[in-house]
Design a protein around this motif. Structure first.
Motif, PDB file in Angstrom:
ATOM      1  N   VAL A  70       0.831  -1.209   0.000  1.00 20.04           N
ATOM      2  CA  VAL A  70       0.000   0.000   0.000  1.00 20.04           C
ATOM      3  C   VAL A  70       0.862   1.253   0.000  1.00 20.04           C
ATOM      4  CG1 VAL A  70      -1.630   1.330   1.406  1.00 20.04           C
ATOM      5  CG2 VAL A  70      -2.003  -1.105   1.046  1.00 20.04           C
ATOM      6  N   VAL A  71       1.875   1.285   0.828  1.00 16.22           N
ATOM      7  CA  VAL A  71       2.759   2.456   0.880  1.00 16.22           C
ATOM      8  C   VAL A  71       3.490   2.629  -0.454  1.00 16.22           C
ATOM      9  CG1 VAL A  71       4.828   3.397   1.985  1.00 16.22           C
ATOM     10  CG2 VAL A  71       3.005   2.411   3.374  1.00 16.22           C
ATOM     11  N   ALA A  72       3.938   1.545  -1.029  1.00 20.33           N
ATOM     12  CA  ALA A  72       4.629   1.629  -2.321  1.00 20.33           C
ATOM     13  C   ALA A  72       3.683   2.150  -3.407  1.00 20.33           C
ATOM     14  CB  ALA A  72       5.192   0.270  -2.715  1.00 20.33           C
ATOM     15  N   LEU A  73       2.427   1.664  -3.410  1.00 22.77           N
ATOM     16  CA  LEU A  73       1.467   2.143  -4.414  1.00 22.77           C
ATOM     17  C   LEU A  73       1.125   3.614  -4.203  1.00 22.77           C
ATOM     18  CD1 LEU A  73      -0.959  -0.891  -4.749  1.00 22.77           C
ATOM     19  CD2 LEU A  73       0.703  -0.075  -6.416  1.00 22.77           C
ATOM     20  N   LEU A  74       1.024   4.020  -2.961  1.00 19.28           N
ATOM     21  CA  LEU A  74       0.770   5.431  -2.672  1.00 19.28           C
ATOM     22  C   LEU A  74       1.912   6.299  -3.201  1.00 19.28           C
ATOM     23  CD1 LEU A  74      -1.057   7.497  -1.261  1.00 19.28           C
ATOM     24  CD2 LEU A  74       0.243   7.082   0.811  1.00 19.28           C
ATOM     25  N   PHE A  75       3.119   5.844  -2.939  1.00 24.01           N
ATOM     26  CA  PHE A  75       4.304   6.575  -3.410  1.00 24.01           C
ATOM     27  C   PHE A  75       4.336   6.623  -4.943  1.00 24.01           C
ATOM     28  CE2 PHE A  75       8.908   6.714  -4.394  1.00 24.01           C
ATOM     29  CZ  PHE A  75       9.211   7.933  -3.799  1.00 24.01           C
ATOM     30  N   ILE A  76       4.065   5.494  -5.580  1.00 20.55           N
ATOM     31  CA  ILE A  76       4.044   5.449  -7.056  1.00 20.55           C
ATOM     32  C   ILE A  76       2.934   6.348  -7.594  1.00 20.55           C
ATOM     33  CG2 ILE A  76       3.588   3.950  -9.048  1.00 20.55           C
ATOM     34  CD1 ILE A  76       4.951   1.689  -7.430  1.00 20.55           C
ATOM     35  N   GLY A  77       1.772   6.335  -6.944  1.00 20.86           N
ATOM     36  CA  GLY A  77       0.657   7.171  -7.387  1.00 20.86           C
ATOM     37  C   GLY A  77       0.976   8.649  -7.297  1.00 20.86           C
ATOM     38  N   VAL A  78       1.629   9.063  -6.223  1.00 20.82           N
ATOM     39  CA  VAL A  78       2.001  10.474  -6.083  1.00 20.82           C
ATOM     40  C   VAL A  78       3.006  10.864  -7.171  1.00 20.82           C
ATOM     41  CG1 VAL A  78       3.217  12.102  -4.585  1.00 20.82           C
ATOM     42  CG2 VAL A  78       1.480  10.593  -3.630  1.00 20.82           C
ATOM     43  N   ILE A  79       3.964  10.006  -7.413  1.00 25.78           N
ATOM     44  CA  ILE A  79       4.957  10.295  -8.456  1.00 25.78           C
ATOM     45  C   ILE A  79       4.282  10.384  -9.825  1.00 25.78           C
ATOM     46  CG2 ILE A  79       6.929   9.339  -9.710  1.00 25.78           C
ATOM     47  CD1 ILE A  79       7.957   8.279  -7.044  1.00 25.78           C
ATOM     48  N   LEU A  80       3.372   9.445 -10.123  1.00 27.04           N
ATOM     49  CA  LEU A  80       2.691   9.475 -11.424  1.00 27.04           C
ATOM     50  C   LEU A  80       1.812  10.718 -11.557  1.00 27.04           C
ATOM     51  CD1 LEU A  80       1.660   5.731 -11.885  1.00 27.04           C
ATOM     52  CD2 LEU A  80       3.425   6.987 -13.139  1.00 27.04           C
ATOM     53  N   LYS A  81       1.163  11.114 -10.472  1.00 25.54           N
ATOM     54  CA  LYS A  81       0.286  12.280 -10.521  1.00 25.54           C
ATOM     55  C   LYS A  81       1.089  13.562 -10.784  1.00 25.54           C
ATOM     56  CE  LYS A  81      -3.736  14.190  -9.936  1.00 25.54           C
ATOM     57  NZ  LYS A  81      -4.750  14.057 -10.928  1.00 25.54           N
ATOM     58  N   LYS A  82       2.299  13.640 -10.259  1.00 20.86           N
ATOM     59  CA  LYS A  82       3.126  14.839 -10.437  1.00 20.86           C
ATOM     60  C   LYS A  82       3.887  14.832 -11.772  1.00 20.86           C
ATOM     61  CE  LYS A  82       3.528  15.838  -5.639  1.00 20.86           C
ATOM     62  NZ  LYS A  82       3.513  17.189  -5.155  1.00 20.86           N
ATOM     63  N   THR A  83       3.852  13.696 -12.457  1.00 22.33           N
ATOM     64  CA  THR A  83       4.530  13.613 -13.744  1.00 22.33           C
ATOM     65  C   THR A  83       3.600  14.189 -14.814  1.00 22.33           C
ATOM     66  OG1 THR A  83       5.658  11.607 -13.041  1.00 22.33           O
ATOM     67  CG2 THR A  83       5.639  12.066 -15.400  1.00 22.33           C
ATOM     68  N   PRO A  84       4.034  15.227 -15.542  1.00 19.97           N
ATOM     69  CA  PRO A  84       3.135  15.875 -16.509  1.00 19.97           C
ATOM     70  C   PRO A  84       2.850  15.025 -17.754  1.00 19.97           C
ATOM     71  CG  PRO A  84       5.284  16.983 -16.481  1.00 19.97           C
ATOM     72  CD  PRO A  84       5.301  15.945 -15.412  1.00 19.97           C
ATOM     73  N   ARG A  85       3.699  14.095 -18.078  1.00 17.24           N
ATOM     74  CA  ARG A  85       3.513  13.299 -19.299  1.00 17.24           C
ATOM     75  C   ARG A  85       2.531  12.138 -19.127  1.00 17.24           C
ATOM     76  NH1 ARG A  85       9.541  12.838 -21.894  1.00 17.24           N
ATOM     77  NH2 ARG A  85       9.938  15.076 -21.914  1.00 17.24           N
ATOM     78  N   VAL A  86       2.143  11.836 -17.879  1.00 15.61           N
ATOM     79  CA  VAL A  86       1.228  10.714 -17.621  1.00 15.61           C
ATOM     80  C   VAL A  86      -0.180  11.274 -17.479  1.00 15.61           C
ATOM     81  CG1 VAL A  86       0.657   8.825 -16.059  1.00 15.61           C
ATOM     82  CG2 VAL A  86       3.047   9.403 -16.483  1.00 15.61           C
ATOM     83  N   ALA A  87      -1.106  10.783 -18.311  1.00 10.16           N
ATOM     84  CA  ALA A  87      -2.496  11.238 -18.254  1.00 10.16           C
ATOM     85  C   ALA A  87      -3.167  10.696 -16.984  1.00 10.16           C
ATOM     86  CB  ALA A  87      -3.244  10.762 -19.491  1.00 10.16           C
ATOM     87  N   ASP A  88      -4.139  11.475 -16.469  1.00 14.82           N
ATOM     88  CA  ASP A  88      -4.823  11.070 -15.235  1.00 14.82           C
ATOM     89  C   ASP A  88      -5.579   9.748 -15.392  1.00 14.82           C
ATOM     90  OD1 ASP A  88      -3.878  13.190 -13.803  1.00 14.82           O
ATOM     91  OD2 ASP A  88      -5.682  14.430 -14.033  1.00 14.82           O
TER      92      ASP A  88
END
Length: 110
Positions: A70-88
């Motif tokens: 869960v912590v790893a997915l949360l961390f990955i989700g935050v990184i993906l959300k802050k990445t401008p090239r990844v669509a929501d």
């Protein structure tokens, strides 16, 4: 008194003693069965308690491992959300694939 006079008394005494001995033997057998059943029940309860403790230990281990995922997915989700090239719309799919991969890695392939 001759033997013919004593025959009915001996017969009745033998019948009564047979009934009493049979009843006493049956009572003893019932008591032994109860004691044996109680011993078997106690052993079964002890086995069930042992299994419960083992399951509780497994659950604690799983909670720790799930927390890692869960912590790893949360961390990955935050990184993906802050990445401008990844669509929501793509983030849930990437997290799902990552979650399956992480769970497989943490729990193993068995």
């Amino acid at each position: 008194m001759d033997f013919a006079t004593w025959t009915p008394f001996i017969t009745v005494a033998a019948a009564i003693s047979g009934i009493l001995l049979g009843w006493a033997g049956r009572s003893r057998a019932i008591n032994q069965d109860i004691a044996q059943q109680a011993s078997a029940d106690a052993l079964q309860r002890a086995d069930i308690e042992f299994i419960k403790r083992g399951v509780d230990d497994i659950r604690l281990d799983q909670k720790r491992e799930v927390l890692i995922v869960v912590v790893a997915l949360l961390f990955i989700g935050v990184i993906l959300k802050k990445t401008p090239r990844v669509a929501d719309w793509l983030i849930p799919w990437l997290l799902t694939v990552s979650g399956v991969g992480l769970a497989w890695g943490v729990y193993g392939s068995h």
